[in-house]
Design an enzyme around this catalytic site. Structure first.
Site, PDB file in Angstrom:
ATOM      1  N   ASP A   1      41.091  46.927  36.205  1.00  0.00           N
ATOM      2  CA  ASP A   1      40.880  45.826  35.254  1.00  0.00           C
ATOM      3  C   ASP A   1      41.823  45.967  34.064  1.00  0.00           C
ATOM      4  OD1 ASP A   1      38.808  45.034  36.866  1.00  0.00           O
ATOM      5  OD2 ASP A   1      37.275  46.065  35.676  1.00  0.00           O
TER       6      ASP A   1
HETATM    7  N1  URA Z   1      35.673  49.383  38.752  1.00  0.00           N
HETATM    8  C1  URA Z   1      35.707  48.525  37.711  1.00  0.00           C
HETATM    9  O1  URA Z   1      34.699  47.963  37.318  1.00  0.00           O
HETATM   10  N2  URA Z   1      36.903  48.307  37.126  1.00  0.00           N
HETATM   11  C2  URA Z   1      38.038  48.901  37.501  1.00  0.00           C
HETATM   12  O2  URA Z   1      39.088  48.665  36.908  1.00  0.00           O
HETATM   13  C3  URA Z   1      37.977  49.799  38.588  1.00  0.00           C
HETATM   14  C4  URA Z   1      36.779  50.011  39.197  1.00  0.00           C
END
Ligand code: URA
Length: 243
Positions: A107
């Site tokens: 993310d």
């Molecule tokens: N899980 C999440 O919620 N975000 C990420 O970036 C990776 C795994």
């Protein structure tokens, strides 16, 4: 390894310019094959075995690159975007002609290990839940994580939007309290997976960093935004999982 390819394709792949530009290089007598001037850009040569020289420098051909990036916040795991900075903007010109892209997604506000490559087979292998490759995250949680959550994560969590129950996940508690620090080990990479798993137990992830994927661990010497090529032992692991 033997790989017969057109000379112009090799030169384009290695970043010497467009097809037209590399044709010009050959015409100007700046390319030698086994110590003889190349006469045509379209000739086939062995990319690995023939000695290709460009302006007196021997070219080391390779098709794929494998980079480990310590992703900072504020960058998205994509190659192009109209609104946000992408992780590709952190990569030096010298690597861009290989057209690397991120393996899976972190993310925008997640940091840590992101592998970039142009090897589609490896990408598939690393992100397929069937491969069972464990991704390890360090997370700061707004909430009191206890043995109860360890058990819930172990049994799998139902994600309603996808009608999917996650594979068994491991949770290690590093710090207990109103704010908890944990390590989370998951096998898949569903959208916002770690955040959604904690949401389902009424808690919020406030910081998330990926520490490893299989045997590839984030190099502690890489500052956020820095990257390096995978080293020999990491490449050996890659070769092993691709067998
Ligand atoms: N899980 C999440 O919620 N975000 C990420 O970036 C990776 C795994």
């Amino acid at each position: 390894m033997k790989k017969m390819m057109r000379l112009d394709k090799i030169l384009v792949n290695m970043g010497y310019g467009s097809r037209k530009e590399v044709k010009e290089l050959v015409k100007k007598g700046e390319v030698k094959i086994n110590n003889e001037y190349a006469k045509q850009a379209s000739i086939k040569v062995d990319a690995y075995l023939d000695i290709i020289e460009v302006r007196g420098e021997v070219l080391e051909y390779r098709e794929f690159i494998y980079l480990m990036l310590n992703k900072p916040k504020g960058y998205i795991s994509a190659t192009e975007d109209d609104y946000h900075k992408t992780v590709i903007e952190l990569i030096d010109e010298d690597y861009l002609h290989f057209k690397p892209y991120p393996v899976g997604r972190l993310d925008i506000d997640t940091t840590g290990l992101l592998i970039l490559t142009n090897d589609g087979d490896l990408t598939h292998k690393l992100i397929s839940p069937k491969s069972g490759i464990i991704k390890k995250y360090h997370a700061e949680i707004d909430g009191r994580v206890t043995e109860k959550e360890i058990e819930i994560f172990k049994n799998g969590i139902y994600l309603a939007e996808e009608d999917y129950t996650t594979l068994p996940a491991k949770l290690e508690i590093l710090k207990r309290g109103q704010m908890s620090t944990v390590h989370v080990f998951i096998q898949e990479g569903k959208y916002h997976q770690v955040k959604r798993m904690f949401e389902s137990v009424g808690m919020k992830v406030v910081e998330l960093k990926r520490l490893s994927m299989g045997e590839i661990e984030l190099d502690v010497d890489l500052g956020e935004g820095e990257y390096r090529e995978l080293n020999r032992s990491e490449m050996e692991w890659i070769q092993k999982i691709m067998e």
